[in-house]
Design an enzyme around this catalytic site. Structure first.
Site, mmCIF file in Angstrom:
data_model
loop_
_atom_site.group_PDB
_atom_site.id
_atom_site.type_symbol
_atom_site.label_atom_id
_atom_site.label_comp_id
_atom_site.label_asym_id
_atom_site.label_seq_id
_atom_site.Cartn_x
_atom_site.Cartn_y
_atom_site.Cartn_z
ATOM 1 N N HIS A 10 0.810 -1.231 0.000
ATOM 2 C CA HIS A 10 0.000 0.000 0.000
ATOM 3 C C HIS A 10 0.842 1.279 0.000
ATOM 4 O O HIS A 10 0.600 2.200 0.788
ATOM 5 C CB HIS A 10 -0.980 -0.001 1.173
ATOM 6 C CG HIS A 10 -2.072 -1.015 1.024
ATOM 7 N ND1 HIS A 10 -3.126 -0.840 0.154
ATOM 8 C CD2 HIS A 10 -2.250 -2.240 1.609
ATOM 9 C CE1 HIS A 10 -3.926 -1.902 0.223
ATOM 10 N NE2 HIS A 10 -3.411 -2.767 1.091
ATOM 11 N N ASN A 84 -6.674 -5.482 -5.637
ATOM 12 C CA ASN A 84 -7.897 -4.708 -5.884
ATOM 13 C C ASN A 84 -7.656 -3.204 -5.807
ATOM 14 O O ASN A 84 -8.390 -2.420 -6.402
ATOM 15 C CB ASN A 84 -9.002 -5.113 -4.901
ATOM 16 C CG ASN A 84 -8.591 -4.967 -3.447
ATOM 17 O OD1 ASN A 84 -7.553 -5.477 -3.043
ATOM 18 N ND2 ASN A 84 -9.397 -4.297 -2.648
ATOM 19 N N HIS A 85 -6.593 -2.781 -5.116
ATOM 20 C CA HIS A 85 -6.309 -1.348 -5.014
ATOM 21 C C HIS A 85 -5.541 -0.818 -6.223
ATOM 22 O O HIS A 85 -5.769 0.322 -6.640
ATOM 23 C CB HIS A 85 -5.510 -1.055 -3.738
ATOM 24 C CG HIS A 85 -6.355 -0.960 -2.518
ATOM 25 N ND1 HIS A 85 -6.716 0.230 -1.944
ATOM 26 C CD2 HIS A 85 -6.936 -1.926 -1.762
ATOM 27 C CE1 HIS A 85 -7.471 -0.002 -0.884
ATOM 28 N NE2 HIS A 85 -7.624 -1.312 -0.752
ATOM 29 N N HIS A 172 -4.535 -12.627 -5.234
ATOM 30 C CA HIS A 172 -4.937 -11.554 -4.312
ATOM 31 C C HIS A 172 -6.448 -11.664 -4.149
ATOM 32 O O HIS A 172 -7.216 -10.948 -4.781
ATOM 33 C CB HIS A 172 -4.540 -10.185 -4.878
ATOM 34 C CG HIS A 172 -4.717 -9.059 -3.901
ATOM 35 N ND1 HIS A 172 -3.724 -8.678 -3.031
ATOM 36 C CD2 HIS A 172 -5.779 -8.243 -3.634
ATOM 37 C CE1 HIS A 172 -4.153 -7.664 -2.290
ATOM 38 N NE2 HIS A 172 -5.406 -7.388 -2.638
ATOM 39 N N HIS A 206 -4.324 -9.830 0.162
ATOM 40 C CA HIS A 206 -5.662 -9.230 0.295
ATOM 41 C C HIS A 206 -6.118 -9.166 1.749
ATOM 42 O O HIS A 206 -6.652 -8.161 2.193
ATOM 43 C CB HIS A 206 -6.707 -9.963 -0.552
ATOM 44 C CG HIS A 206 -8.028 -9.247 -0.633
ATOM 45 N ND1 HIS A 206 -8.135 -7.893 -0.877
ATOM 46 C CD2 HIS A 206 -9.308 -9.698 -0.496
ATOM 47 C CE1 HIS A 206 -9.420 -7.549 -0.894
ATOM 48 N NE2 HIS A 206 -10.145 -8.621 -0.655
ATOM 49 N N HIS A 208 -5.401 -8.639 5.519
ATOM 50 C CA HIS A 208 -4.335 -7.841 6.129
ATOM 51 C C HIS A 208 -3.759 -8.416 7.418
ATOM 52 O O HIS A 208 -2.851 -7.832 8.004
ATOM 53 C CB HIS A 208 -4.826 -6.414 6.369
ATOM 54 C CG HIS A 208 -4.954 -5.626 5.108
ATOM 55 N ND1 HIS A 208 -5.464 -4.355 5.057
ATOM 56 C CD2 HIS A 208 -4.632 -5.943 3.820
ATOM 57 C CE1 HIS A 208 -5.449 -3.914 3.811
ATOM 58 N NE2 HIS A 208 -4.955 -4.869 3.044
#
Length: 413
Positions: A10, A84-85, A172, A206, A208
């Site tokens: 991230h 997905n991000h 993911h 995915h 956390h």
């Protein structure tokens, strides 16, 4: 053979609108890469969400380029998929830019064939399945896909991932059997039994929080995010029982070193997130609980007070007495049960499991962080509703008692 398994980095995430947190996410990634070099790994896997956004800022891209020089300068290839991000709906993503710069290798379904020292391609319908290669090992995987996609393409998914030789599968995705234990509010696109068989190691991202299990004899591993992404991923939770606090220890942060397909967790010290849960009937009791929590809160921690009460009152005084780096206060009226005709009714009973998950996520302090998950849940739910409506229409028509007498059947005879 020895490799590192990371996920959910991230980069660029200015958590709680704090640029300082984006720097901490980057510094933790740097520590992880330096540990990989120190461990002399053969290669590194990043199982999705290297970036927090599919459109990272120029500064975030610059940071990624600088940090990925660390493995490159030490001749350690990095294999990555989009999460997905950081995935895009169509066309190349920022990961492909990093690939063009020689900093990592993107595996998964692609429009173009890729062949080089660390990538090979196999034709799959209109796509190329691009696979990582290291010595005699193949690294298979694909970017994050929604529940609706898997509902329509599960057989295709299982059909394209069939290892002929030693191989790792990188995904993911949420695995329902695991998310229900680790993060119940997480959306899950697959069951454990949906995973294609035959892989020596399943490198997942995915979720956390870190988690290990097995699928057959092979490890299925979530390393968790490198940093704490929200207060659900706490270092410590304090739950008030009316007299004192019960302490729940959260998960460590870090990544895995995998040697001969046996995973070993490597811990990285990150900023503490403390979640304080207080439920009280009176203002006096809640004030007592807040004051009792103070010795448990480190100075440099991020703290959330989750207060449930019968009647609201001013809580600004909490900010004056809690000595923490960041403080968030969430309050809610106690209303788990409603009365109906004098009987107590659980409010959850009025909603499906998917609907309640959406309500739970939408009412969270970190609502903006969960938008992707909410969309995925709703898209899968709409698809299911649509399918059920079609099935319902089909069930209304019964076969005629006498298959030869079609006219009688149409008349209802």
């Amino acid at each position: 053979m020895k490799f590192a398994h990371l996920a959910d980095v991230h980069l660029g995430y200015e958590q709680f609108n704090k640029p300082q947190r984006a720097e901490e996410f980057a510094n933790t990634f740097k520590k992880a890469l330096e540990m990989c070099v120190k461990e002399s790994v053969d290669f590194i896997i990043i199982a999705g969400d290297l970036f927090n956004s599919s459109r990272p800022s120029p500064g975030t891209i610059k940071t990624a380029i600088k940090l990925l020089q660390i493995p490159k300068e030490n001749n350690i290839p990095v294999f990555a998929i989009e999460g997905n991000h950081d995935r895009t709906q169509r066309g190349p993503s920022v990961l492909h830019l990093l690939e063009d710069l020689g900093l990592l290798y993107v595996i998964g379904l692609r429009q173009e064939r890729v062949e080089n020292e660390y990538l090979t391609s196999e034709r799959v319908g209109n796509y190329w399945l691009v696979k990582g290669v290291y010595d005699n090992l193949e690294i298979h995987g694909m970017k994050y896909m929604s529940s609706a996609w898997f509902e329509a393409n599960l057989n295709f998914f299982k059909g394209i991932f069939r290892p002929d030789e030693d191989a790792i599968l990188v995904l993911h995705q949420g695995i329902r059997d695991i998310t229900e234990k680790v993060f119940p509010s997480y959306s899950a696109e697959l069951k454990l039994s949906d995973l294609p068989r035959g892989y020596l190691y399943y490198a997942l991202g995915h979720v956390h929080k870190r988690f290990e299990t097995n699928y057959g004899d092979s490890p299925v591993v979530y390393p968790g995010s490198l940093e704490r992404w929200d207060f659900g991923d706490y270092a410590k939770r304090l739950v008030w029982n009316g007299v004192t606090f019960r302490e729940e220890v959260g998960s460590d942060k870090g990544f895995y070193i995998v040697e001969d397909f046996t995973p070993r967790f490597v811990n990285i010290k990150v900023r503490d997130f403390i979640d304080v849960v207080i439920k009280g009937d009176s203002e006096r009791e809640i004030k007592k609980a807040v004051k009792a929590s103070l010795p448990h809160i480190p100075r440099n921690s991020y703290v959330r007070f989750n207060i449930k009460w019968r009647k609201p009152f001013d809580v600004e005084w909490i900010k004056e007495i809690v000595n923490a780096e960041y403080l968030r206060i969430h309050t809610a009226i106690i209303k788990d049960e409603k009365s109906m005709n004098g009987e107590s009714v659980d409010i959850k009973s009025f909603f499906t499991e998917q609907e309640w998950k959406v309500i739970d996520l939408a009412s969270s302090d970190e609502f903006e962080s969960y938008i992707e998950k909410i969309v995925d849940i709703l898209s899968g739910y709409e698809k299911k509703e649509e399918r059920e409506k079609k099935e319902s229409k089909i069930r209304k028509f019964e076969r005629p008692k006498n298959p030869g007498d079609l006219t009688a059947w149409l008349r209802g005879g």
